[in-house]
Motif scaffolding. Sequence first.
Motif, PDB file in Angstrom:
ATOM      1  N   ASP A  14      29.058 -47.421 -14.990  1.00  0.00           N
ATOM      2  CA  ASP A  14      29.598 -48.333 -15.988  1.00  0.00           C
ATOM      3  C   ASP A  14      28.660 -49.510 -16.154  1.00  0.00           C
ATOM      4  N   THR A  15      28.749 -50.155 -17.306  1.00  0.00           N
ATOM      5  CA  THR A  15      28.023 -51.396 -17.555  1.00  0.00           C
ATOM      6  C   THR A  15      29.016 -52.550 -17.596  1.00  0.00           C
ATOM      7  N   LEU A  66      29.014 -70.544 -32.502  1.00  0.00           N
ATOM      8  CA  LEU A  66      27.921 -69.900 -31.780  1.00  0.00           C
ATOM      9  C   LEU A  66      28.533 -68.930 -30.782  1.00  0.00           C
ATOM     10  N   PHE A  67      28.326 -67.662 -31.020  1.00  0.00           N
ATOM     11  CA  PHE A  67      28.926 -66.691 -30.109  1.00  0.00           C
ATOM     12  C   PHE A  67      27.931 -65.580 -29.808  1.00  0.00           C
ATOM     13  N   GLY A  68      28.192 -64.881 -28.718  1.00  0.00           N
ATOM     14  CA  GLY A  68      27.286 -63.818 -28.295  1.00  0.00           C
ATOM     15  C   GLY A  68      27.992 -62.783 -27.443  1.00  0.00           C
ATOM     16  N   TYR A  69      27.306 -61.671 -27.276  1.00  0.00           N
ATOM     17  CA  TYR A  69      27.826 -60.517 -26.555  1.00  0.00           C
ATOM     18  C   TYR A  69      26.657 -59.860 -25.833  1.00  0.00           C
ATOM     19  N   GLY A  70      26.905 -59.365 -24.645  1.00  0.00           N
ATOM     20  CA  GLY A  70      25.829 -58.705 -23.917  1.00  0.00           C
ATOM     21  C   GLY A  70      26.358 -57.722 -22.896  1.00  0.00           C
ATOM     22  N   GLU A  71      25.525 -56.756 -22.579  1.00  0.00           N
ATOM     23  CA  GLU A  71      25.844 -55.772 -21.547  1.00  0.00           C
ATOM     24  C   GLU A  71      24.720 -55.767 -20.515  1.00  0.00           C
ATOM     25  N   TRP A  91      25.722 -50.025 -10.387  1.00  0.00           N
ATOM     26  CA  TRP A  91      26.091 -49.331 -11.631  1.00  0.00           C
ATOM     27  C   TRP A  91      26.058 -47.816 -11.475  1.00  0.00           C
ATOM     28  N   GLN A  92      25.203 -47.264 -10.608  1.00  0.00           N
ATOM     29  CA  GLN A  92      25.155 -45.814 -10.461  1.00  0.00           C
ATOM     30  C   GLN A  92      26.440 -45.272  -9.859  1.00  0.00           C
ATOM     31  N   ARG A  93      27.052 -46.034  -8.962  1.00  0.00           N
ATOM     32  CA  ARG A  93      28.316 -45.593  -8.385  1.00  0.00           C
ATOM     33  C   ARG A  93      29.456 -45.807  -9.367  1.00  0.00           C
TER      34      ARG A  93
END
Length: 274
Positions: free
Chosen positions: A232-233, A216-221, A227-229
């Motif tokens: 980047d995510t 069971l694996f996952g990825y997220g952003e 984040w505006q400065r």
Amino acid sequence: MYRDDKPALVALGLILLSVVMIAVVGLLHRVPVDSSIVASLEARGPLEGYWWPEFSTRDTYANWLTALLALVATGISLVGLVLVRRTFIETRRTANAAIEANATARLLGEAQVRAYVSWDHASTASMHAQMDGAVVAFRFAPVIKNTGQSPATLKLLYVDMPLLSQSEPAPNITFSRMGAEVEHELGAGNVFNLSDRFLSMDEAWEVYQGKKRCFLFGYGEYRDVFWQRDADTRVFRFCFEVFIRTPPDHTPIEQFFLGIQFQNVPFYDIAPHA
């Protein structure tokens, strides 16, 4: 008074002493001189055969002493300029150190309040047949949590639960960006259920008997308030191997779920945004 200030004070004292001596010599130079003697010496002119030029009586020792003291004052002024330059360098170094300290304090402050999204647990449930109520499958819902002190905005999510043979390696989740784009606000301390994944009764038996391996694996952003400065995510990942220690047809079903273990699988985390 600092130790580094002493040379500057000494130089200023010498400059003041030179000014006083020049003034005193100037006053002494006002002694009257017989004008007839001066005129006769000037009319005579320089003596022939002397390499050293002959000066008039007006070029007294007081004039030479004044010139010498002026040279000394010039040298002391140069020393003062060097000391002032050193002071400017130290001041700039101190200012740069203060700027770096402020930047470090700001980063520490941001680290304390920014959002951190990660795996929390897996919610499990059984799926029953409508006819006889027998268990036909098992549901696994990964749950993530924002453990930070500020909200996060989920932007991209991906979850999978593959079955692999014993000879196949564990999944490497350093894959390229993939998944479903979302726009969900996750407050500080809140949880979020990812997409459900299902394991049939037959598949559960294969895992229990060691014929298959289940992951069971996952990825997220996600983005946080900074984040505006950063432009980047941020990224979270998880990968677990699912071990079934109890027969899938065991009753009560709660005992079956208690026998399920999630063992963390190491993986290569090389994503630039992690």
